[in-house]
Scaffold this motif. Structure first.
Motif, mmCIF file in Angstrom:
data_model
loop_
_atom_site.group_PDB
_atom_site.id
_atom_site.type_symbol
_atom_site.label_atom_id
_atom_site.label_comp_id
_atom_site.label_asym_id
_atom_site.label_seq_id
_atom_site.Cartn_x
_atom_site.Cartn_y
_atom_site.Cartn_z
ATOM 1 N N ALA A 1 1.235 -0.981 -0.444
ATOM 2 C CA ALA A 1 -0.463 -0.258 -0.075
ATOM 3 C C ALA A 1 0.230 1.059 -0.412
ATOM 4 C CB ALA A 1 -1.361 0.259 1.151
ATOM 5 N N GLU A 2 0.399 2.308 -0.935
ATOM 6 C CA GLU A 2 1.280 3.597 -0.045
ATOM 7 C C GLU A 2 0.806 4.477 0.835
ATOM 8 O OE1 GLU A 2 0.549 5.384 -4.066
ATOM 9 O OE2 GLU A 2 1.562 3.772 -5.960
ATOM 10 N N SER A 3 1.499 4.246 1.895
ATOM 11 C CA SER A 3 1.359 5.212 2.535
ATOM 12 C C SER A 3 1.539 6.598 3.177
ATOM 13 C CB SER A 3 1.803 4.160 3.933
ATOM 14 O OG SER A 3 2.064 5.479 5.137
ATOM 15 N N LEU A 4 0.773 7.428 3.634
ATOM 16 C CA LEU A 4 1.309 9.118 3.189
ATOM 17 C C LEU A 4 2.426 9.025 4.273
ATOM 18 C CD1 LEU A 4 -3.072 10.204 3.609
ATOM 19 C CD2 LEU A 4 -1.106 10.383 2.430
ATOM 20 N N GLU A 5 2.817 8.034 5.139
ATOM 21 C CA GLU A 5 3.629 8.679 6.216
ATOM 22 C C GLU A 5 4.716 8.080 5.902
ATOM 23 O OE1 GLU A 5 2.922 9.090 9.789
ATOM 24 O OE2 GLU A 5 1.323 9.491 9.691
ATOM 25 N N ARG A 6 4.869 7.464 4.302
ATOM 26 C CA ARG A 6 6.199 7.522 3.218
ATOM 27 C C ARG A 6 7.324 6.284 4.746
ATOM 28 N NH1 ARG A 6 7.743 13.242 2.769
ATOM 29 N NH2 ARG A 6 5.950 14.036 1.705
ATOM 30 N N LEU A 7 6.508 5.201 4.506
ATOM 31 C CA LEU A 7 7.088 3.780 5.315
ATOM 32 C C LEU A 7 7.688 2.849 4.120
ATOM 33 C CD1 LEU A 7 4.418 3.528 8.234
ATOM 34 C CD2 LEU A 7 6.015 4.323 7.927
ATOM 35 N N GLU A 8 7.898 3.145 3.093
ATOM 36 C CA GLU A 8 8.523 1.969 1.981
ATOM 37 C C GLU A 8 10.075 0.836 2.586
ATOM 38 O OE1 GLU A 8 8.551 5.460 1.440
ATOM 39 O OE2 GLU A 8 6.985 5.233 -0.084
ATOM 40 N N HIS A 9 10.597 2.049 3.684
ATOM 41 C CA HIS A 9 11.709 1.075 4.040
ATOM 42 C C HIS A 9 11.393 0.237 5.103
ATOM 43 C CE1 HIS A 9 14.371 4.091 0.780
ATOM 44 N NE2 HIS A 9 13.958 4.781 2.133
ATOM 45 N N PHE A 10 10.732 0.552 5.335
ATOM 46 C CA PHE A 10 9.754 -0.453 7.129
ATOM 47 C C PHE A 10 9.212 -1.945 5.924
ATOM 48 C CE2 PHE A 10 10.407 3.435 8.235
ATOM 49 C CZ PHE A 10 10.744 3.290 9.511
ATOM 50 N N ARG A 11 8.984 -2.322 4.909
ATOM 51 C CA ARG A 11 8.116 -2.925 4.230
ATOM 52 C C ARG A 11 8.743 -4.269 4.183
ATOM 53 N NH1 ARG A 11 6.970 0.711 -1.389
ATOM 54 N NH2 ARG A 11 5.537 1.652 -0.649
ATOM 55 N N GLN A 12 10.072 -4.544 4.229
ATOM 56 C CA GLN A 12 10.680 -5.847 4.217
ATOM 57 C C GLN A 12 11.137 -6.318 5.568
ATOM 58 O OE1 GLN A 12 14.411 -5.703 1.685
ATOM 59 N NE2 GLN A 12 14.660 -7.693 2.454
ATOM 60 N N GLN A 13 11.308 -5.286 6.832
ATOM 61 C CA GLN A 13 11.418 -5.541 7.707
ATOM 62 C C GLN A 13 10.566 -5.926 8.646
ATOM 63 O OE1 GLN A 13 12.723 -2.144 10.621
ATOM 64 N NE2 GLN A 13 14.677 -1.722 8.930
ATOM 65 N N GLU A 14 8.368 -5.458 8.047
ATOM 66 C CA GLU A 14 7.981 -6.170 8.871
ATOM 67 C C GLU A 14 7.778 -7.456 8.348
ATOM 68 O OE1 GLU A 14 3.652 -4.507 9.799
ATOM 69 O OE2 GLU A 14 4.187 -4.316 7.329
ATOM 70 N N ILE A 15 7.974 -7.813 7.034
ATOM 71 C CA ILE A 15 7.528 -9.298 6.311
ATOM 72 C C ILE A 15 8.503 -10.137 7.257
ATOM 73 C CG2 ILE A 15 7.546 -9.986 3.815
ATOM 74 C CD1 ILE A 15 5.145 -8.357 3.952
ATOM 75 N N GLU A 16 9.756 -9.336 6.913
ATOM 76 C CA GLU A 16 11.158 -10.581 7.726
ATOM 77 C C GLU A 16 10.768 -10.940 9.297
ATOM 78 O OE1 GLU A 16 14.207 -9.844 5.149
ATOM 79 O OE2 GLU A 16 14.310 -8.321 7.244
ATOM 80 N N SER A 17 9.317 -10.243 9.711
ATOM 81 C CA SER A 17 9.587 -10.283 11.201
ATOM 82 C C SER A 17 8.184 -11.226 11.469
ATOM 83 C CB SER A 17 9.473 -9.372 12.639
ATOM 84 O OG SER A 17 10.485 -7.649 11.969
ATOM 85 N N ILE A 18 7.083 -10.587 10.637
ATOM 86 C CA ILE A 18 5.925 -11.471 10.608
ATOM 87 C C ILE A 18 6.233 -13.488 10.412
ATOM 88 C CG2 ILE A 18 3.719 -12.107 9.776
ATOM 89 C CD1 ILE A 18 3.445 -8.978 9.081
ATOM 90 N N ALA A 19 7.296 -13.613 9.310
ATOM 91 C CA ALA A 19 8.022 -15.057 9.427
ATOM 92 C C ALA A 19 8.899 -15.741 10.658
ATOM 93 C CB ALA A 19 8.586 -14.705 7.608
ATOM 94 N N GLU A 20 9.203 -14.530 10.883
ATOM 95 C CA GLU A 20 10.275 -14.761 12.530
ATOM 96 C C GLU A 20 9.509 -15.621 13.345
ATOM 97 O OE1 GLU A 20 13.269 -15.953 15.237
ATOM 98 O OE2 GLU A 20 12.902 -15.641 12.777
ATOM 99 N N ILE A 21 7.892 -14.580 13.795
ATOM 100 C CA ILE A 21 6.716 -14.664 14.510
ATOM 101 C C ILE A 21 5.939 -16.101 14.105
ATOM 102 C CG2 ILE A 21 4.593 -14.505 15.385
ATOM 103 C CD1 ILE A 21 4.799 -11.287 14.562
ATOM 104 N N TRP A 22 5.858 -16.579 12.709
ATOM 105 C CA TRP A 22 5.610 -17.750 12.109
ATOM 106 C C TRP A 22 6.285 -18.952 12.157
ATOM 107 C CZ3 TRP A 22 6.433 -21.226 8.449
ATOM 108 C CH2 TRP A 22 5.345 -22.570 7.769
#
Length: 494
Positions: A10-31
């Motif tokens: 999603a295109e965020s107004l907060e400009r969070l492009e650099h956090f996308r990979q961190q979030e996906i990798e962290s959720i995979a670690e939770i799993w």
């Protein structure tokens, strides 16, 4: 799962492009933690997700893919790659040879499907989109039924490119991806349910749900995990943690913020400049941090909320070796909207004991009787890391924001028992930003191991920055972020 997956962010107004990979990798670690798997590579980014709204990935299994979509707040949807081409004609030629494949995917006889078109890096005009739909409708080898209301299957066509303004607007297409939708993410439902506009109690520093759920995912917050926020305020991060099933514990120096009793100055401001909000009038609970948890039916997930300063945490939580908390997720004050202060222990020792005998309601001793001093950013973060090293469980994470200036070398404390995993920048305006620092506990600390003291470097960094930009101002003190931020209105992007 062998097929390549296309992640549409999603295109965020907060400009969070650099956090996308961190979030996906962290959720995979939770799993991985919940399934009890050993250390392995569960997901692979085939390209950087910060460069475009779509990115190619490979996931370990379909169950992991579904789990990521159910938690990610920066993800829009997850699709299965069918065809990738560099031009429209090449894509249509490839699809013309895949009629049987498309019929099995959802374009067969009597199957209802829907087609979406998305542009990354540019935007289509209404006329261009209409022509694309006409071309795709005529050229696709399908025998199904187009249903825009109740489709059984949805297909997405992603166009990546840019427009050139030289000699007229010319469209340059770099890549076209024809995909099938697998899962929509939980982004829309999370942002709608936990919107600040409908929350009973908010403050000047309440994190929006997009940021609070991002911190919860990166902090590995999961069901039955014990999560602590030592700057809880109105409880934005704890609400997100409670949504994922964590056990929440919070504290803050300002008890009025937690209880929903604003200061007289803030009352005058709210009365003079009222903000319209869509609060649920049927909610009869208190307008406090407890009321926020009750409003979202998370009262069973909260242990307690107490008035406590961060430098006193290590005295209260006398944790044994092995740690107590699974995660510490917090948003420390750095002086822009709320000042950072701590209890003056020297003056407290000089005061009589009966004046410091404060009950939980704060009636026996007014707030003015407790001496506070300025709390510099370097001192605050050093105390925070020392507390995390002693109270976190092994491989637990601490996640917090660190203020800095754009384009200037910065300093932040470290700890020998904490490993820095991520450091990503979120721009506040054209001059200032904040880094999201994520540390993981890798070993137990000894009595001699403390966080590195960066106070002198921090003061020198801020003073040099201010002298260079504002040579006519007075010398700065330790807690100088607020002074620099409000030094001139031209620095503010709003």
């Amino acid at each position: 799962m062998t097929r390549i997956t296309v992640c549409y962010f999603a295109e965020s107004l907060e400009r969070l492009e650099h956090f996308r990979q961190q979030e996906i990798e962290s959720i995979a670690e939770i799993w991985r933690i919940e399934k009890g798997y050993g250390p392995k590579e569960l997901c692979t980014f085939l390209e950087s997700p910060a460069d475009s709204t779509i990115a190619l990935m490979k996931f370990h299994s379909a169950a992991l893919l579904k789990f990521v979509a159910s938690r990610a707040v920066l993800l829009h949807s997850v699709c299965e790659q069918i065809v990738i081409a560099r031009s429209m004609n090449l894509m249509l030629r490839k699809l013309s040879k895949m009629q049987s494949v498309l019929e099995n995917l959802g374009m067969g006889v009597g199957r209802r499907f829907k087609l979406h078109i998305h542009a990354s890096g540019f935007s289509f005009t209404a006329e261009e989109k209409r022509r694309l739909y006409e071309v795709l409708g005529l050229a696709l080898p399908h025998v199904g039924i187009v249903d825009l209301v109740t489709p059984e299957t949805e297909f997405w066509v992603f166009f990546e490119g840019k427009r050139s303004e030289h000699d007229g607007p010319q469209l340059s297409i770099q890549r076209i991806c024809f995909t099938k939708l697998l899962y929509n993410s939980a982004r829309q439902s999370l942002l709608a349910r936990y919107s600040l506009k409908t929350r009973p109690h908010i403050g000047t520093t309440s994190l929006p749900p997009e940021l609070s759920f991002l911190l919860a995912n990166i902090g590995l917050i999961r069901s039955s995990a014990l999560v602590y926020d030592c700057f809880c305020g109105t409880g934005s991060t704890l609400v997100s943690a409670g949504h994922f099933g964590a056990i929440c514990l919070g504290s803050d120096r300002d008890a009025r913020t937690m209880r929903g009793r604003p200061s007289p100055k803030r009352k005058q401001t709210e009365k003079k400049y009222p903000k319209p909000r869509s609060i649920d009038l049927a909610f009869q609970g208190p307008k406090s941090i407890v009321g926020n948890m009750d409003y979202y039916d998370l009262q069973k997930r909260s242990v307690d909320f107490m008035r406590l300063s961060v430098e006193s945490c290590k005295d209260l939580w006398r944790t044994s070796r092995g740690g107590l908390f699974d995660a510490i997720v917090t948003d420390p004050p750095y002086g822009i909207r709320e000042g950072a202060k701590r209890v003056d222990r020297v003056k407290c020792s000089e005061m009589s004991l009966h004046r410091m005998n404060i009950n939980t309601a704060g009636d026996q001793c007014p707030l003015s009787s407790i001496p506070f001093v300025q709390y510099s950013t370097a001192e605050l973060e050093s105390d925070l890391l020392n507390f995390a090293a002693s109270s976190l469980r092994l491989h637990g994470r601490i996640v917090f924001w660190h203020p800095t200036a754009i384009g200037v070398a910065d300093y932040f404390p470290t700890h020998p028992c904490l490993q820095l995993l991520y450091k990503s920048t979120h721009n506040i305006n054209v001059r200032f930003s904040r880094d999201l620092l994520v540390f993981e506990k890798i070993c137990e600390p000894s009595h001699a191991e403390k966080a590195t003291d960066q106070t002198d470097k921090w003061v020198a960094f801020m003073m040099n920055f201010k002298r260079r930009e504002l040579p006519s101002t007075d010398p700065m003190q330790k807690d100088s972020v607020r002074d620099v931020y409000f030094a001139t209105p031209t620095w503010r992007s709003g």
